[in-house]
Design an enzyme around this catalytic site. Sequence first.
Site, short mmCIF file in Angstrom:
data_model
loop_
_atom_site.label_atom_id
_atom_site.label_comp_id
_atom_site.label_asym_id
_atom_site.label_seq_id
_atom_site.Cartn_x
_atom_site.Cartn_y
_atom_site.Cartn_z
N ARG A 23 49.63 108.34 69.96
CA ARG A 23 50.99 108.58 70.42
C ARG A 23 51.15 108.01 71.83
NH1 ARG A 23 52.55 108.82 66.21
NH2 ARG A 23 53.62 110.43 65.01
N GLU A 28 59.59 103.44 72.67
CA GLU A 28 59.51 102.49 71.55
C GLU A 28 60.91 102.18 71.02
OE1 GLU A 28 56.78 103.97 68.60
OE2 GLU A 28 55.06 103.78 69.92
N HIS A 61 53.31 99.61 66.57
CA HIS A 61 53.15 100.90 65.87
C HIS A 61 52.86 100.67 64.38
CE1 HIS A 61 54.32 105.39 66.34
NE2 HIS A 61 53.40 105.26 65.41
#
Length: 526
Positions: free
Chosen positions: A232, A261, A279
Site C-alpha cells: 500500500r 494514485e 499497481h
Amino acid sequence: MYRVLISDPLSDQGIEKLLEAPDVEVIRKTDLSVNQLMEEISTVDALIVRSQTQVTAQVIQAGRKLKAIGRAGVGVDNIDISAATARGILVVNAPDGNTVSTAEHTFAMLISLARNIPQGYRDLIQGEWNRKRFVGVELNHKTLGIIGLGRIGTELAKRARAFNMNVIAFDPYLTEERAKKAGIQQATLEEVITGADFLTVHTPLTKETRHLIDADAFAKMKDGVRVINCARGGIIDENALAQAIQSGKVAGAALDVFETEPPGKHPLFALPQVIATPHLGASTREAQENVAVDVSGEILHILRGEPFKNAVNLPSIPAELQERLRPYQKLAEKLGSFATQIADGALDEIIVTYSGDLAEVDTSPLTRIILKGALSHYLAEVNDVNAPHLAKERGVRVTEQKMSQSHGFNQLIHLKVRTNRSDSSISGTLLNGLGPRIVKIDSYSVDVQPFGHLLLIRHRDQPGAIGRVGTVLGSHDVNIATMQVGRRDQGGSAIMMLTVDKQLPEELLPTLEELEEIQQVIAIDL
C-alpha cells in the site's frame, strides 16, 4: 429477490454464482458519479466494488437497504469501514484470491531491482549497449527482510527461500512455531530494518503503519539496501525514500503502489535507481477471476443468511467453533433482550459469565449476540456488526467471564445487567430435546421458554395472589399459556413468570399493579 449493484468492472466468470442465482438481480453500472452511485445504492441489498469506487460515509448513508459491501480484492482503503460498521453493514473482501499473484509480482520486482532489468531494457531500445552500467547483485545468500508476514508475505518467503535467500520477518502476530515452519527467522521490526539487504513491506495501511518506513528507519538500514513496496502506498515515506536514494543509502527501490494514485509526474521517477509499475500486484487473469468468485460467493452467503468467513468488520469464526456455538445463538439473543427488558434505568454495564462446557471455548461471538439482543430493546437496526460499536458509543461496558462450575447444568449463561438505578440478573441454558430455557431470574429458580409474550410479576407470597392475577388477565381476554412461580421464603418476596397468548393491552399493567400483593409488573416480548 435480492438486488446486487456491481460498480466496478468484474468478469462474467467471476460473478457467475450471482448471475445464475434465481433469487438475485445483478445491476452492473460502472464509472458512476457520486450522485449516480448514491441513487443506485438506495435500492440495493449489496454492493460489490474493486478499487475504483469510493464507498464514503455519504454513499453508505444513502444505502437504505444495504446489508453488505464486497471488495473484490484484499485492501478496503476505498470503503469507510467505520461508517459501514455504525450502520450494521457487513464489509467483506477476498484475501486469498490474489495472494499468489501479488507475491509473484513482488518477487518479479525484487529480481528486476537486483539485476537492473528495466533500466537495461530502456537503455538497449534507445540504441545503447552499456553492460558495465547495469552490474547487479545476486539474491543468493542475501537477507530478505519482510515486514508483515500474512498470506502474501508467507508466499514471498517461500519463493525467496527457493533462491537461497536468508529470510527474516517481523509481524506482531508471528509465532516462533509458524516462523520455524516457514523456514524464516522471527525478528523485531528494528532487526528487520537494520539486517535486510532487500526490504519489502506487506502490511495494511493504517494509522500505525503510515510512514512506518521514514527517514529514521532509512538511517538505520545497511548502506546499499534495496526497498520494495507492493502493498500500500503510504507505508513508505516517499520523500524520505527519495532523499535516501540520492544520498546513496538506498541502492534502489521497486514500487507498485503510491501515496497518491495515479501518481502523475512523481519526483521518484526522475531517479534511475527506481523501477515502478502501476499497481499491478493483483493484475493477472487468474487473480481477477479468483477475487470476483470469492467475494460474490461471500455476498450470496450473507444475503441468504448462510455462514461466511471474510468479514472485515466482524471477527472471523473458525467453522468448528461456529458449529459448536450455533445451538446457543438463539438462547444468547433472547437472554440479552430479556435482561434489558426487566432492567430499570439507563444501561451502564453487562457482565456475561459462561459456565460448564462453554467455559472451555471462545465465547466472544455469543457475547456479541447477547449485546445485540440487549441493545435491540433501546435501539433500532442493531445487529452483530454494529452492536459493540453502539455499546461503546453509549458508554455501556461489556465484560466476559468464565467459570468451571455450572450449578448443576452442563452449560450456563449468566447475565448481570447494571443500570443507573439497580442491578438485575438472568441465567439460561439448553435442555436436551427441549431447547433454550431461562432457569433463574435474579435469585429465583424458574423454567421458562424465552419466546413470545411474557409477563414478569414481582409480588408478596400470599394466598390468593395468583388467582387474582388470573382473574384480571381473564377479564381482559388474555389467556395464560404457562406459569412459573419462584420464591425464596414462604410469605416473602416471590415472582410469577407467565407466558400469554397475545401482546398485553397497555391498560392492563396499571390494573395489575393496583392489586395489593403486586409490587411490579413487566411485559416482555421476545
